[in-house]
Write an enzyme that holds these catalytic residues in place. Sequence first.
Site, mmCIF file in Angstrom:
data_model
loop_
_atom_site.group_PDB
_atom_site.id
_atom_site.type_symbol
_atom_site.label_atom_id
_atom_site.label_comp_id
_atom_site.label_asym_id
_atom_site.label_seq_id
_atom_site.Cartn_x
_atom_site.Cartn_y
_atom_site.Cartn_z
ATOM 1 N NE ARG A 152 -47.526 -14.351 38.060
ATOM 2 C CZ ARG A 152 -46.882 -13.206 38.206
ATOM 3 N NH1 ARG A 152 -46.240 -12.683 37.159
ATOM 4 N NH2 ARG A 152 -46.853 -12.586 39.376
ATOM 5 C CE LYS A 176 -51.831 -12.118 39.298
ATOM 6 N NZ LYS A 176 -51.509 -12.496 40.699
ATOM 7 C CG HIS A 242 -46.854 -21.152 41.303
ATOM 8 N ND1 HIS A 242 -46.961 -20.280 40.239
ATOM 9 C CD2 HIS A 242 -46.776 -20.368 42.407
ATOM 10 C CE1 HIS A 242 -46.969 -19.035 40.679
ATOM 11 N NE2 HIS A 242 -46.842 -19.057 41.987
ATOM 12 N NE ARG A 245 -44.163 -16.546 39.997
ATOM 13 C CZ ARG A 245 -43.777 -15.442 39.345
ATOM 14 N NH1 ARG A 245 -43.064 -15.553 38.238
ATOM 15 N NH2 ARG A 245 -44.085 -14.250 39.801
ATOM 16 C CG HIS A 268 -43.700 -10.564 43.055
ATOM 17 N ND1 HIS A 268 -43.016 -11.278 44.032
ATOM 18 C CD2 HIS A 268 -44.465 -11.475 42.397
ATOM 19 C CE1 HIS A 268 -43.347 -12.563 43.944
ATOM 20 N NE2 HIS A 268 -44.215 -12.695 42.965
ATOM 21 C CE1 TYR A 277 -40.404 -17.807 46.429
ATOM 22 C CE2 TYR A 277 -40.812 -15.485 46.038
ATOM 23 C CZ TYR A 277 -41.072 -16.808 45.762
ATOM 24 O OH TYR A 277 -42.022 -17.140 44.825
#
Length: 292
Positions: A152, A176, A242, A245, A268, A277
């Site tokens: 990120r 995150k 983004h 990414r 994640h 995806y």
Amino acid sequence: MRLNKAIEQFHIQLRADGRSPHTIAAYMRELRLFMNWIGRVKNIEAITPADIAGFFTSNTALVTTEGENRCTISTNRLKSTIRAFFTYLYEAGYIAGNPARLVKSKPCQRRSPVILSDSERRGLLDTIAKSNDALAERDFAVVSLLLGTGIRLASLAGLNASDIDFKEGTINITSKGGRMETVFINAALRRILSSYIKANGISGASPLFQASGGKRLCARQVQYRISQWINAAGITHQASVHTLRHTFATRLYRMTGDLRLVQRALGHRQVTTTEIYTHLSDQSLKKAIRFI
């Protein structure tokens, strides 16, 4: 306890849980909508499931501040915030029952992420590599790292030179929610970063990516520079930091077919977040079937 005081307590809990400032701000923004609708001095014990249902059928919840109908994803996010808030109040013992227990999210089709095609990805890197721009070397390393790891923007901006272990081929990042994670870099990316670091005399705890005067390159500066390079590369569709990414994740999934591996690479917490995806592969399959 009054609602405004309960929201303050929830804010403290979110900070204690290590939630990111962006996440906390989103929670507070959505709880203010609810508070403004029902009343800031409302006693939390007096709030009922009917009150919450009334909120979600009101224009406050159904219409944005711009006067447009709120989309399903936005409404679900608002519902998630209300559920999280009242679950906290219930588990912390502030209320005897959870009035948000009946709130359900509406199923929705998640949009496939915007990615760069292979030719666009190569074109972007070539554009930067061939540029005479004084900052091109740094920006080439930035874009290569984003495309090669999928980290990120905030994680990239917070990197120091000492976070890279060239021998092991790893980088320690702050992800995150303040979580510390390790990402892997291949030999080509190691060479790019090593060359950049040596050429610019960066070492130790110094910021890996620097602006003028050796100051840490901030997220907004990265966004601006990448936007400039995307335009220079002739990429005409919507694209951003983004997008890089998403491009990394899509390429990794196409190469491995392993969703759990992509989940690990992106950091994640839930594999359902990574499932966007698979839609891209479904689209590729649909196209390929035409030629069978």
